[in-house]
Design an enzyme around this catalytic site. Sequence first.
Site, PDB file in Angstrom:
ATOM      1  N   ASN A 154      -7.237   3.701  -1.235  1.00 60.86           N
ATOM      2  CA  ASN A 154      -7.589   4.466   0.039  1.00 60.86           C
ATOM      3  C   ASN A 154      -6.416   5.403   0.040  1.00 60.86           C
ATOM      4  OD1 ASN A 154      -5.536   2.332  -0.210  1.00 60.86           O
ATOM      5  ND2 ASN A 154      -5.235   2.214   2.189  1.00 60.86           N
ATOM      6  N   GLU A 252       1.596  -6.420  -1.407  1.00 59.58           N
ATOM      7  CA  GLU A 252       1.611  -5.624  -0.310  1.00 59.58           C
ATOM      8  C   GLU A 252       0.095  -5.483  -0.015  1.00 59.58           C
ATOM      9  OE1 GLU A 252       0.749  -3.584   2.684  1.00 59.58           O
ATOM     10  OE2 GLU A 252       0.597  -2.136   1.385  1.00 59.58           O
ATOM     11  N   CYS A 286      -3.964  -0.082   5.294  1.00 64.05           N
ATOM     12  CA  CYS A 286      -3.568  -1.219   5.643  1.00 64.05           C
ATOM     13  C   CYS A 286      -2.686  -1.225   6.897  1.00 64.05           C
ATOM     14  CB  CYS A 286      -2.538  -1.751   4.463  1.00 64.05           C
ATOM     15  SG  CYS A 286      -1.157  -0.709   4.197  1.00 64.05           S
TER      16      CYS A 286
END
Length: 485
Positions: A154, A252, A286
């Site tokens: 992303n 993460e 995210c």
Amino acid sequence: MTLLDTSAFDGRIFTGTWEQGEGEPIVVRNPADNAELATIGSASAEQVHQAAARAVSAQEKWIALKPSERAAVLRRAGQVIQENHDELAGWVIRETGGIPAKTGLEVGNTAAECFEAAALPSHPHGQWLPSDGAHWSFSRRRPCGVVTVIAPFNFPLLLAMRSVAPALATGNSVLLKPDPRTSVIGGFALARIFEEAGLPEGVLQVLPGGGDIGAACVEAEEVRVISFTGSTAAGRKIGAVASEKLKRVHLELGGNNVAIVLPGADVDLAASAGATGSFFHQGQICMSTGRHIVHQDVHDEYVDRLVARAEALAVGDPSTEQVHLGPIIDEKQLKNIDSVVQDSLTAGAVARTGADHDGLFYRPTVLTDVTPDMPAWSQEIFGPVAPVHRVASVDEAVELANASEYGLSVSIMGPVGEAMKVADRIRSGKVHINEMTVADEANAPFGGVGDSGNGSRFGGAEANLEAFTEIQWVTVSPDEIQHPF
């Protein structure tokens, strides 16, 4: 010659030099129109193990350089990014479907990561420790050795550099495994940046491929630390393998992030933050706002303004027209988004706008009457969807925000004093008062709790030193000591 001349890496991988990949070639495509952008090489498992062995000797030479010499490479890398901003931004647009506002943010923050990391080689790396012994006692931080970085699709350039730059700055060598869909800007771009910056051969190696190559990069005996950014499901698997092999792992992961709108909030500004949080980069972040918890006093007005903002957003190909949202990265991701939306509508949610798509272009969607048992509320959608839930009290809002397994980012919109009280009750890696959930700065710690990861493992000197160094205890006696045996 441009920085990213595709002929230079046609069918190749980067091991310090450009060599033929032994895996199946990867065709990199523009998600907006499926046009072929490049055909790159992929690594074999054997090439990964060769790279890991090569990284050991390269790291020993790298850490032997003066701190100022390592810092100079990181500074130069940041300058290379700035000098080639437009070319890098073009690849971000074409490879990720990002709009210019997203690409400018990504390229600019990537340079900032290098400049921030350039301060790490000369940062204090230890402490003097008081001791009752007749000696000097101190701790010092040493590089871990070989670090594997696995980056997502992303924000591929930024989220790769966020780990690569501090890992290099603290004296490690790096194996970088980019997402196959964005291996040029998320992998080979870093190879070229550091080539131009003068990084010694073999200190950074880029090894594209699928899950098997990611597994090899995790399992290689020489690798001591894994830095992974991606889905919670994949992070669990990597964490399990790393733990079995006694390797450190920094995860993460996903986030079902919350925007809480309190009584007394400026509803128009809150709707702006909510819309941007849910729809920026098609919700493929995210930190995207996945849940809107709105007090009943302002709920109806907030929804009306959120819907109006969603309907004003243009969706299309950012490489050919000015739009607010580009394409979803691929068909699999789009089907997942639409499945979550349609299942929630079947369960009783109401689509105030959106809930449909044209090819990979998904319209900004606002869902109301969403309950916590619906998939649009309980799951990370990773698409441009804003589910809204009405609450009758601040206590109910806090309880609902903390009910998720995720804990990455929370936005609280409203009077500052009240928002501060709410913030103290929130379980999250990041809390932003009167700002949206999407925020990232190179010198700020970044990470989540629960299913969002294992803590703040990136950003700023403290977190980066903790992530990519080991602490060693050292004592020095003025004379040789007589021991009992």
